[in-house]
Design a protein around this motif. Structure first.
Motif, short mmCIF file in Angstrom:
data_model
loop_
_atom_site.label_atom_id
_atom_site.label_comp_id
_atom_site.label_asym_id
_atom_site.label_seq_id
_atom_site.Cartn_x
_atom_site.Cartn_y
_atom_site.Cartn_z
N GLU A 16 24.92 -20.09 8.34
CA GLU A 16 25.56 -20.16 9.65
C GLU A 16 25.44 -18.82 10.37
N ALA A 17 25.68 -17.72 9.66
CA ALA A 17 25.59 -16.39 10.26
C ALA A 17 24.16 -16.11 10.75
N ALA A 18 23.19 -16.68 10.06
CA ALA A 18 21.78 -16.46 10.41
C ALA A 18 21.26 -17.48 11.41
N GLY A 19 22.13 -18.39 11.84
CA GLY A 19 21.71 -19.40 12.80
C GLY A 19 20.86 -20.49 12.19
N LYS B 146 17.27 -10.92 8.87
CA LYS B 146 16.94 -12.08 9.72
C LYS B 146 17.35 -11.78 11.16
N ALA B 147 18.54 -11.22 11.35
CA ALA B 147 19.03 -10.92 12.71
C ALA B 147 18.11 -9.95 13.43
N ILE C 117 20.80 -11.30 5.66
CA ILE C 117 21.30 -11.78 6.96
C ILE C 117 20.95 -10.78 8.06
N ARG C 118 21.18 -9.48 7.80
CA ARG C 118 20.83 -8.45 8.80
C ARG C 118 19.33 -8.42 9.04
N ALA D 159 27.91 -20.12 4.62
CA ALA D 159 28.34 -19.07 5.55
C ALA D 159 27.15 -18.19 5.95
N ALA D 160 26.29 -17.86 5.01
CA ALA D 160 25.12 -17.03 5.30
C ALA D 160 24.17 -17.74 6.25
N GLY E 298 24.02 -10.09 2.42
CA GLY E 298 24.28 -9.41 3.70
C GLY E 298 23.06 -8.67 4.21
N SER F 43 28.61 -4.45 1.60
CA SER F 43 27.70 -5.57 1.80
C SER F 43 26.99 -5.80 0.47
#
Length: 170
Positions: free
Chosen positions: A161-164, A128-129, A125-126, A158-159, A122, A118
């Protein structure tokens, strides 16, 4: 939560954002190889990342280790990497930990030997999740503006989108 071995770049970029403690929030163990310690804490004296790394090590949530594996494990591609990247990959392999790096050559070598990899994006993103940060976009904007991390438009999309946070397509 995973154990991770970090190369210099995520430590530097997260420090510049004032978010190095995200590593402690997201991972049960954070390890840096001796070469990364020397590069960031010693070679970077006077920079925020140096002081942040020294503080994290003194507080005990980042550990400094020397890999016990030989560089030959990585094959000839490792000759194109810096000492910090090589030691980080070797340590991650030895400990069966995730590698944190933003170096594309280091990522390729690590993935070629089966490591999970990562980077700074990355980590964000984690974070934020897991609700350690509220929004990803302002952090990505700051990374582009305040550091030398090259982030493509595709990676940003992409980031987000992955994070909403991707814009709605209506």
């Amino acid at each position: 939560m995973l154990a991770v071995v970090s190369d210099s770049s995520p430590l530097i970029y997260l420090s510049r954002l004032g978010l190095i403690t995200l590593l402690r929030e997201l991972h049960e163990q954070v390890i840096v190889p001796r070469a990364v310690w020397e590069e960031v804490a010693v070679g970077g004296t006077g920079w925020p990342e140096s002081e942040n790394l020294k503080r994290a090590v003194s507080e005990g949530w980042i550990l400094v280790r020397t890999p016990g594996l030989s560089q030959e494990v990585l094959g000839p591609a490792a000759n194109q990497l810096g000492r910090g990247e090589v030691e980080a990959i070797l340590l991650a392999k030895q400990l069966q930990a995730m590698l944190l790096t933003d170096d594309s050559d280091g990522r390729a070598v690590a993935e070629s030997i089966g490591l999970k990899v990562s980077g700074t994006v990355g980590v964000l993103i984690r974070a934020k999740a897991q609700r350690h940060v509220q929004q990803l976009k302002p952090l990505l904007d700051r990374l582009r503006r305040e550091t030398n991390l090259r982030i493509s438009e595709e990676l940003i999309a992409a980031a987000l989108e992955a994070a909403g946070e991707a814009p709605s397509r209506t």
